[in-house]
Motif scaffolding. Structure first.
Motif, mmCIF file in Angstrom:
data_model
loop_
_atom_site.group_PDB
_atom_site.id
_atom_site.type_symbol
_atom_site.label_atom_id
_atom_site.label_comp_id
_atom_site.label_asym_id
_atom_site.label_seq_id
_atom_site.Cartn_x
_atom_site.Cartn_y
_atom_site.Cartn_z
ATOM 1 N N HIS A 1 0.874 -1.178 0.000
ATOM 2 C CA HIS A 1 0.000 0.000 0.000
ATOM 3 C C HIS A 1 0.909 1.226 0.000
ATOM 4 O O HIS A 1 2.144 1.094 0.031
ATOM 5 N N LYS A 2 0.318 2.400 0.001
ATOM 6 C CA LYS A 2 1.129 3.615 -0.130
ATOM 7 C C LYS A 2 2.140 3.769 1.008
ATOM 8 O O LYS A 2 3.231 4.309 0.810
ATOM 9 N N TYR B 1 7.776 11.210 -6.329
ATOM 10 C CA TYR B 1 6.663 10.326 -6.687
ATOM 11 C C TYR B 1 7.019 9.435 -7.871
ATOM 12 O O TYR B 1 6.759 8.231 -7.859
ATOM 13 N N GLU C 1 -1.457 15.199 -6.182
ATOM 14 C CA GLU C 1 -1.121 14.016 -5.371
ATOM 15 C C GLU C 1 -0.401 14.372 -4.072
ATOM 16 O O GLU C 1 -0.325 13.547 -3.148
ATOM 17 N N LYS D 1 7.253 7.705 3.081
ATOM 18 C CA LYS D 1 6.716 9.063 3.117
ATOM 19 C C LYS D 1 7.895 10.045 3.017
ATOM 20 O O LYS D 1 8.806 10.009 3.860
ATOM 21 N N GLY E 1 5.638 6.489 -1.792
ATOM 22 C CA GLY E 1 4.212 6.260 -1.570
ATOM 23 C C GLY E 1 3.442 7.526 -1.297
ATOM 24 O O GLY E 1 2.314 7.708 -1.777
ATOM 25 N N LEU E 2 4.020 8.415 -0.516
ATOM 26 C CA LEU E 2 3.397 9.704 -0.185
ATOM 27 C C LEU E 2 4.463 10.791 -0.193
ATOM 28 O O LEU E 2 5.585 10.561 0.292
#
Length: 496
Positions: free
Chosen positions: A238-239, A266, A291, A244, A271-272
């Motif tokens: 998952h993200k 990105y 985003e 991060k 992911g973030l």
């Protein structure tokens, strides 16, 4: 990954092979000459008129041996000797005796300027040159360059310092250099690499034990290294799996730097990505890159506690507020941190030491602020100054130039990807974001810095195919990342 050696390292390998292993020098000389003959016979037809211009050292012996081999193969080839024959090495004397015995023509130095030769072979100096080329040597090298002949260099173009790539007053401009056994720093660093033409590393029989006896001065990545080094991308994820990244960047008049760094993070797989900038950049950034997450500078403490990696500096400005922001990050960031752009200038004012958790990415002008050295001094020894400064500061350092060099103070990586089209505003912001994206995915800082620089250059090479040297922009680099990271070897400017 390919190793690169200094002139001293390459000489040590040769010495080990001869003195420790016991391979006669003449045997290595013969194999060196045969390797060059293989290149020439593949590229030059049999009626090509060839002049081997040879010095009195063993590089000259290689050239004389080459002339004899080509003569025996039916090429119209001759030799001319530059220097006093009484100063010849024993191996070169022997090669000249053999060549004369085989009826290879030996001509006076005036043959260089008589316009009779299609190809000249440079065997004047080898990798041991340490002083400026002067007098008759300077004249002959300049005459060879002006002759209109295609020039092939043996081991390294005469006049290039094999350890730094410096031009020692003048140097041969070759269409091709056949270097022996291992690659040399002088053939990959500027300006030497521009004189070398195509570089072919030829196997001349150095045993593995001899090569392994000497530590290489540096290394570079190749395309096949990319898939081995990229972080895994598991299907069940998952993200949050991919990290991060906090980008602390931009000022009231500089929103583009935030955008480029964040988008690059990105595009590299983060992911973030969260941007901390001035409030007036909020709308433009969220419109251009929806985003991202956005926070103001007042939220720096919470942002650092949130992040797996930090990028600070692109477009930050040199205000007192920016300085305090950099100070806070340097003193409080517990995660790998890229220090770029204006943050480097401010970092120099704040601290003398960092940790290997920090990656500094100065171009040579910013590097001059860090070190007090001139740009010229830095460029004349980009390997040494990068390694020394990384060791002194205690961090990872990527000194950006036409050949970017990355070091942790112990090892040295030289980047060979990239092109002159990348010399444009914002290119460094993209690099900072790429490295941040790799750090966010858990990559160790030194590897992230090296791989980030490599990927950055590959993206430029992929995009310049369509955009061209003049029109390439930093934003194009972010669009080149999907091509590079797709896993398929893409067409690049160097593969056309």
């Amino acid at each position: 990954m390919k190793s690169i050696y200094s002139n001293k390292g390459a000489k040590a390998i040769d010495t080990h092979a001869i003195q420790t292993v016991g391979i006669p020098s003449l045997v290595l000389m013969e194999k060196a000459a045969m390797s060059v003959a293989a290149v020439l016979t593949e590229r030059e037809p049999k009626n090509t008129r060839i002049l081997c211009v040879c010095g009195t050292g063993n590089n000259g012996g290689d050239g004389i041996a080459l002339a004899r081999i080509l003569h025996e193969m039916g090429y119209p080839v001759a030799v001319t000797v530059l220097g006093q024959t009484e100063h010849m090495t024993e191996e070169t004397k022997k090669q000249l005796e053999i060549a004369v015995g085989c009826q290879v023509p030996v001509l006076p130095l005036t043959a260089v300027t008589d316009g009779q030769f299609d190809v000249m072979v440079d065997g004047i100096f080898g990798i041991g040159l340490s002083r400026n080329v002067e007098d008759i040597y300077e004249k002959v090298i300049d005459d060879m360059n002006d002759s209109g002949s295609r020039i092939y260099a043996l081991d390294i173009p005469s006049g290039i310092h094999a350890g730094t790539g410096a031009i020692m007053n003048t140097a041969i401009r070759a269409v091709c250099t056949v270097t022996f056994g291992v690659n040399k720093l002088g053939l990959v660093l500027y300006p030497g690499c521009t004189y070398a033409g195509e570089v072919i590393v030829a196997d001349i029989g150095f045993p593995e034990v001899s090569v392994e006896s000497v530590q290489p001065s540096a290394y570079c990545y190749e395309w096949d290294d990319l898939s081995k080094l990229l972080p895994e991308r598991p299907a069940r994820s998952h993200k949050g799996t991919f990290g991060k990244v906090l980008v602390v960047a931009g000022s009231e008049t500089m929103s583009g730097a935030c955008y480029l760094a964040a988008k690059a993070a990105y595009r590299t797989g983060a992911g973030l990505v969260r941007v901390i900038s001035t409030e007036n950049n909020r709308n433009v950034l969220l419109t251009a890159l929806p985003e991202i997450l956005f926070s103001t500078r007042e939220e720096i403490a919470e942002g650092i506690s949130w992040a797996d990696a930090v990028v600070i500096g692109p477009g930050l400005g040199l205000t007192d507020e920016s300085k305090e922001l950099v100070r806070y990050v340097l003193e409080n960031s517990p995660v790998p941190t890229v220090v770029d752009g204006d943050a480097i200038r401010l970092c120099e004012q704040i601290t003398d030491t960092l940790t290997d958790n920090f990656i500094l990415t100065p171009h040579v002008k910013e590097m001059s602020y860090l070190t007090g050295m001139s740009v010229g001094e830095l460029q004349n020894d980009i390997v040494g100054t990068t390694m020394d400064t990384a060791e002194q500061l205690g961090c990872i350092l990527a000194q950006k130039d036409a050949r970017t060099v990355v070091s942790d103070g112990t090892e040295c990586y030289i980047n060979l990807s990239g092109n002159q089209g990348m010399a444009t505003g914002g290119s460094g912001d993209v690099l900072a974001g790429i490295i941040g994206g790799l750090l966010g995915q858990g990559m160790e800082p030194f590897t992230a810095a090296k791989l980030g620089v490599f990927i950055h250059g590959l993206a430029g090479d992929a995009q310049v195919v369509d955009k061209g040297d003049y029109s390439l922009m930093a934003s194009d680099l972010t669009e080149g990342l999907p091509k590079v990271l797709s896993g398929n070897k893409c067409e690049t400017s160097k593969g056309r």
